[in-house]
Enzyme design. Structure first.
Site, PDB file in Angstrom:
ATOM      1  N   ILE A 117       0.867  -1.086  -0.079  1.00  0.00           N
ATOM      2  CA  ILE A 117       0.067  -0.142  -0.005  1.00  0.00           C
ATOM      3  C   ILE A 117       0.731   1.266  -0.072  1.00  0.00           C
ATOM      4  O   ILE A 117       0.145   2.321  -0.319  1.00  0.00           O
ATOM      5  CB  ILE A 117      -0.834  -0.092   1.172  1.00  0.00           C
ATOM      6  CG1 ILE A 117      -0.211  -0.214   2.386  1.00  0.00           C
ATOM      7  CG2 ILE A 117      -2.116  -0.914   0.762  1.00  0.00           C
ATOM      8  CD1 ILE A 117      -1.114  -0.032   3.704  1.00  0.00           C
ATOM      9  N   GLY A 118       2.217   1.065   0.103  1.00  0.00           N
ATOM     10  CA  GLY A 118       2.908   2.351   0.147  1.00  0.00           C
ATOM     11  C   GLY A 118       4.422   2.065  -0.082  1.00  0.00           C
ATOM     12  O   GLY A 118       4.857   0.785   0.390  1.00  0.00           O
ATOM     13  N   GLN A 119       5.118   2.641  -0.110  1.00  0.00           N
ATOM     14  CA  GLN A 119       6.762   2.959  -0.320  1.00  0.00           C
ATOM     15  C   GLN A 119       7.250   3.965   0.415  1.00  0.00           C
ATOM     16  O   GLN A 119       6.975   5.168   0.222  1.00  0.00           O
ATOM     17  CB  GLN A 119       7.287   2.869  -1.439  1.00  0.00           C
ATOM     18  CG  GLN A 119       6.810   1.595  -2.332  1.00  0.00           C
ATOM     19  CD  GLN A 119       8.198   0.896  -3.235  1.00  0.00           C
ATOM     20  OE1 GLN A 119       9.202   1.520  -2.962  1.00  0.00           O
ATOM     21  NE2 GLN A 119       7.963   0.132  -3.993  1.00  0.00           N
ATOM     22  N   SER A 172      11.121   5.695   2.384  1.00  0.00           N
ATOM     23  CA  SER A 172      12.490   5.801   1.729  1.00  0.00           C
ATOM     24  C   SER A 172      13.401   4.368   2.395  1.00  0.00           C
ATOM     25  O   SER A 172      14.314   3.940   2.071  1.00  0.00           O
ATOM     26  CB  SER A 172      13.130   6.884   2.557  1.00  0.00           C
ATOM     27  OG  SER A 172      12.820   7.413   3.465  1.00  0.00           O
ATOM     28  N   ILE A 191       8.854  -0.933   2.173  1.00  0.00           N
ATOM     29  CA  ILE A 191       7.542  -1.011   1.938  1.00  0.00           C
ATOM     30  C   ILE A 191       6.527  -1.042   3.099  1.00  0.00           C
ATOM     31  O   ILE A 191       6.948  -1.657   4.114  1.00  0.00           O
ATOM     32  CB  ILE A 191       7.366  -2.105   0.854  1.00  0.00           C
ATOM     33  CG1 ILE A 191       7.618  -3.538   1.192  1.00  0.00           C
ATOM     34  CG2 ILE A 191       8.134  -1.511  -0.448  1.00  0.00           C
ATOM     35  CD1 ILE A 191       7.455  -4.662   0.378  1.00  0.00           C
ATOM     36  N   LYS A 228       4.840  -2.259   8.044  1.00  0.00           N
ATOM     37  CA  LYS A 228       5.865  -1.732   7.447  1.00  0.00           C
ATOM     38  C   LYS A 228       7.138  -2.582   7.346  1.00  0.00           C
ATOM     39  O   LYS A 228       7.403  -2.998   8.393  1.00  0.00           O
ATOM     40  CB  LYS A 228       6.436  -0.192   8.070  1.00  0.00           C
ATOM     41  CG  LYS A 228       7.336   0.543   7.486  1.00  0.00           C
ATOM     42  CD  LYS A 228       7.384   1.847   8.130  1.00  0.00           C
ATOM     43  CE  LYS A 228       8.258   2.967   7.647  1.00  0.00           C
ATOM     44  NZ  LYS A 228       8.062   4.250   8.185  1.00  0.00           N
ATOM     45  N   ASP A 265       8.542  16.692  10.767  1.00  0.00           N
ATOM     46  CA  ASP A 265       8.484  16.488   9.096  1.00  0.00           C
ATOM     47  C   ASP A 265       6.620  16.425   9.123  1.00  0.00           C
ATOM     48  O   ASP A 265       6.224  15.648   8.393  1.00  0.00           O
ATOM     49  CB  ASP A 265       8.808  15.055   8.926  1.00  0.00           C
ATOM     50  CG  ASP A 265       8.940  14.961   7.376  1.00  0.00           C
ATOM     51  OD1 ASP A 265       8.891  16.060   6.698  1.00  0.00           O
ATOM     52  OD2 ASP A 265       9.135  13.791   6.811  1.00  0.00           O
TER      53      ASP A 265
HETATM   54  N1  LIG Z   1      -0.757   3.072   9.028  1.00  0.00           N
HETATM   55  C1  LIG Z   1      -1.025   3.165   7.813  1.00  0.00           C
HETATM   56  N2  LIG Z   1      -2.188   3.053   6.986  1.00  0.00           N
HETATM   57  C2  LIG Z   1      -2.262   3.254   5.782  1.00  0.00           C
HETATM   58  N3  LIG Z   1      -1.254   3.622   4.778  1.00  0.00           N
HETATM   59  C3  LIG Z   1       0.023   3.744   5.463  1.00  0.00           C
HETATM   60  C4  LIG Z   1       0.241   3.686   6.885  1.00  0.00           C
HETATM   61  N4  LIG Z   1       1.632   3.869   7.096  1.00  0.00           N
HETATM   62  C5  LIG Z   1       2.029   4.257   5.898  1.00  0.00           C
HETATM   63  N5  LIG Z   1       1.047   4.159   4.873  1.00  0.00           N
HETATM   64  C6  LIG Z   1       1.432   4.261   3.374  1.00  0.00           C
HETATM   65  O1  LIG Z   1       2.370   3.832   3.150  1.00  0.00           O
HETATM   66  C7  LIG Z   1       3.357   5.251   2.601  1.00  0.00           C
HETATM   67  C8  LIG Z   1       4.828   5.027   3.053  1.00  0.00           C
HETATM   68  O2  LIG Z   1       4.792   5.060   4.396  1.00  0.00           O
HETATM   69  P1  LIG Z   1       6.116   5.290   5.123  1.00  0.00           P
HETATM   70  O3  LIG Z   1       5.951   5.664   6.365  1.00  0.00           O
HETATM   71  O4  LIG Z   1       6.976   4.033   5.135  1.00  0.00           O
HETATM   72  O5  LIG Z   1       7.017   6.336   4.415  1.00  0.00           O
HETATM   73  P2  LIG Z   1       6.751   7.784   4.058  1.00  0.00           P
HETATM   74  O6  LIG Z   1       6.191   8.570   5.066  1.00  0.00           O
HETATM   75  O7  LIG Z   1       6.073   7.920   2.546  1.00  0.00           O
HETATM   76  O8  LIG Z   1       8.154   8.159   3.585  1.00  0.00           O
HETATM   77  P3  LIG Z   1       9.738   8.178   4.096  1.00  0.00           P
HETATM   78  O9  LIG Z   1       9.646   7.033   5.194  1.00  0.00           O
HETATM   79  O10 LIG Z   1      10.602   8.351   3.157  1.00  0.00           O
HETATM   80  O11 LIG Z   1       9.460   9.558   5.325  1.00  0.00           O
HETATM   81  C9  LIG Z   1       2.643   6.258   3.185  1.00  0.00           C
HETATM   82  O12 LIG Z   1       2.688   7.438   2.139  1.00  0.00           O
HETATM   83  C10 LIG Z   1       1.116   5.921   3.117  1.00  0.00           C
HETATM   84  O13 LIG Z   1       0.445   6.156   2.034  1.00  0.00           O
END
Ligand SMILES: Nc1ncnc2c1ncn2[C@@H]1O[C@H](COP(=O)(O)OP(=O)(O)OP(=O)(O)O)[C@@H](O)[C@H]1O
Length: 604
Positions: A178-180, A182, A185, A201, A316
């Site tokens: 559902i997301g990636q 840095s 995933i 995560k 952030d």
């Molecule tokens: N608890 C959650 N419920 C639903 N979707 C989520 C959740 N946490 C993260 N996501 C989805 O996963 C994506 C990636 O999340 P993640 O926290 O790994 O990285 P990020 O915040 O996008 O980037 P970075 O880690 O680079 O700051 C998010 O943009 C979001 O769309």
């Protein structure tokens, strides 16, 4: 009982069972043949990235998930409601059916989260009565999960089961990506125990270290030690976990569990699943209307107040880190660069976070000058509010240096369209004051006329919104500390007394004080700016019994070497307000084991 009475009852029972069994079989066949576009996308993605965590057979998951959950009976109503609202962009029939079973689980999770809260509020009155008297059956009570009030579980044994349909980690069945981020995933996961969805995560521990090794800065010349956090990026993740573990608030995404098996290359962070992901993708032609922005902003404000109350700065805040639940509740996420602090504020150096959301004072080249973490969060919140209603950030440039210049020097301008109310403009401008000393503080924002609708919708008090969480000795030992210099402590203490971010020494200098500028800062244009008093002079002042700051300023020795002192040696706030404890005297106290220098170590 007469046979004639039982007979029709038995007949109707058996026909009910037959009918339902047939439907369940149909459902099973239907789901097995179903593949969502997401799924095929993820399958190809997984094979491309050669990830060991290939997408599981989600159709099978959804099928069993739905049936195990007892959702089969709700299936019709779910189909009906979704189908009736579908439009040209709706998934096709096969896609829809597989989407629906996930959506049903999602809805259940939202409902249960919502119910949970309702239940918790009513539990005091309902405890001794049958559950039905609270309109919640025992059965439903059992389904009320996840209990987001529970402390984060740390699991060190991960049983990984792989079959051709899915990968299962303990009770979590992995579903689509559902997301990636840095660092890794994020996958949807179905918890077989509480029958709910979670966001998992996945962090590759080895990759983290390897990637880091590639980009590690060259060994420093003058035998300067590389900041400890930079030695191991896993520590950043550990810090994120340590922070998240402590947080339980409706407007903060809950870290439910951490699966970290020493024998596994992966570390899994299990979060509550927030269905509608990020608040707004930027830039957008369709920003939020003021009323919607108002609601989301207040949620974010509550979350941020709770964070600051727990002595955490987020660093952030931006729309993509604000997730939206199905019940339209904003949840602050992504604590990757957050910092824990002691005392009344975090003293930050260096940059972290997202450039367009960084405060001017954070964009200084001089890494020895500290800035307020709380004020940085307020700035980012201001940029976020602007972006929500305008559809883009106020300062943009493809070159980072040019962007920094704009943030530091350019005024905030509002476009003609969309039309923004004067009250909202004024609030945004108050949060985006270049000088952190003049920037609105959180308690002032809470009382702002736009936020409270001229007092008609007051915000809850800090007391009602926040409850101080208890932190164990072990957590303190393992958490990252912020070690500001003594001069910063003095500065911030004075700020605390005045209840403003502003530099309390500024007016003294303007009045002809003898303080020298310690840095030539391009970021601070204010000619009255005076940097904090150097540590050595502060200590000297302390030793010589000079209590007031003016006297201390006069004793400043610019050539003195700065001294780093652990903040835990000074208590700035006592039960009965602020009070002084004896300040430490030179020589410098060597850092304790487990102490990591400061938040400034976070790589940009
Ligand atoms: N608890 C959650 N419920 C639903 N979707 C989520 C959740 N946490 C993260 N996501 C989805 O996963 C994506 C990636 O999340 P993640 O926290 O790994 O990285 P990020 O915040 O996008 O980037 P970075 O880690 O680079 O700051 C998010 O943009 C979001 O769309």
């Amino acid at each position: 009982m007469a046979m004639s009475t039982i007979q029709p009852f038995l007949t109707s029972c058996s026909s009910f069972i037959r009918k339902n069994r047939k439907r369940m079989e149909q459902l099973q066949q239907h789901s097995a043949a179903t593949t969502t576009p997401n799924q095929s996308h993820n399958q190809s993605l997984s094979s491309k990235t050669n990830s060991p965590l290939q997408l599981p057979g989600t159709a099978a998951n959804e099928k069993t998930g739905g049936l195990e959950n007892g959702f089969a009976n709700d299936f019709d109503s779910g189909t009906g409601s979704i189908a009736s609202t579908s439009n040209a962009n709706s998934p096709g029939p096969t896609e829809r059916s597989s989407f629906l079973s996930v959506s049903q689980m999602v809805r259940q999770q939202s409902d249960t989260t919502h119910n949970n809260r309702r239940l918790m509020r009513s539990s005091a009155v309902c405890d001794d009565r049958p559950a039905t008297s609270c309109n919640i059956t025992r059965e439903k009570l059992h389904m009320l999960s996840p209990n987001l009030q529970r402390p984060t579980k740390l699991v060190t044994v991960v049983d990984k089961q792989t079959n051709e349909e899915y990968i299962k980690l303990n009770q979590y069945r992995m579903m689509e990506e559902i997301g990636q981020g840095s660092y890794g995933i994020v996958k949807l996961a179905y918890n077989e125990h509480d029958k709910n969805l979670y966001a998992l995560k996945v962090l590759d521990k080895i990759k983290l270290v390897k990637n880091f090794a590639c980009f590690r800065p060259p060994p420093s010349r003058k035998n300067k030690p590389v900041p400890s956090v930079l030695k191991n990026p896993l520590q950043l993740v550990q810090r994120e976990i340590a922070i998240l573990k402590k947080l339980t608030h409706p407007n903060i995404v809950k870290l439910v569990a951490v699966l970290d098996d020493p024998n596994d290359n992966y570390l899994y962070m299990v979060f509550e699943y927030v269905e509608r992901r990020s608040l707004l993708e930027l830039p957008t032609e369709n920003p939020l209307d003021e009323e919607t922005a108002w609601k989301y902003f207040r949620d974010t404000l509550m979350g941020l107040e709770y964070l600051h109350f727990q002595k955490i700065v987020h660093r952030d805040i931006k729309p993509s880190n604000l997730l939206l639940s199905e019940t339209e509740q904003v949840k602050i996420a992504d604590f990757g660069v957050s910092c824990e602090f002691e005392g009344i504020d975090a003293f930050l150096t260096g940059t972290a976070g997202t450039p367009a959301f960084m405060a001017p004072e954070a964009l200084t080249e001089d890494s020895s000058v500290f800035y307020s973490g709380r004020a940085q969060d307020i700035w980012s919140l201001g940029i976020t509010l602007y972006a929500l209603v305008v559809g883009n950030v106020p300062f943009r440039d493809e070159y980072i240096i040019a962007l920094h210049k704009k943030i530091k020097n350019d005024p905030v301008l509002f476009p003609e369209m969309p039309k923004i109310s004067e009250q909202l403009k004024s609030l945004i401008l108050g949060m985006l004051k270049k000088d952190p000393g003049h920037r609105l503080m959180l308690h002032e924002i809470k009382q702002n006329e736009w936020v409270t609708k001229f007092g008609l919708a007051p915000m809850p008090s800090e007391e009602a919104n926040c409850q101080l969480v208890t932190v164990t000795e072990e957590e303190i030992e393992n958490s990252v500390r912020v070690i500001p210099r003594l001069d910063t402590l003095i500065l911030v203490k004075a700020m605390g007394h005045r209840k403003r971010f502003g530099n309390p020494f500024r007016n003294r200098e303007a009045a002809g004080g003898s303080v020298r500028m310690r840095r030539k800062s391009s970021s601070v244009k204010d000619p009255t700016y005076v940097p904090p008093l150097s540590t050595a002079s502060a200590v000297q002042a302390q030793n010589s019994g000079l209590e007031n700051t003016e006297e201390r300023l006069k004793t400043d020795r610019p050539d003195a070497k700065p001294l780093e002192v652990g903040i835990e040696t000074i208590s700035l706030r006592g039960k009965n307000g602020y009070h002084d404890k004896p300040l430490p005297t030179p020589p410098p106290i060597p850092p304790r084991r487990n102490q990591i220098a400061s938040c400034s170590d976070v790589p940009p």
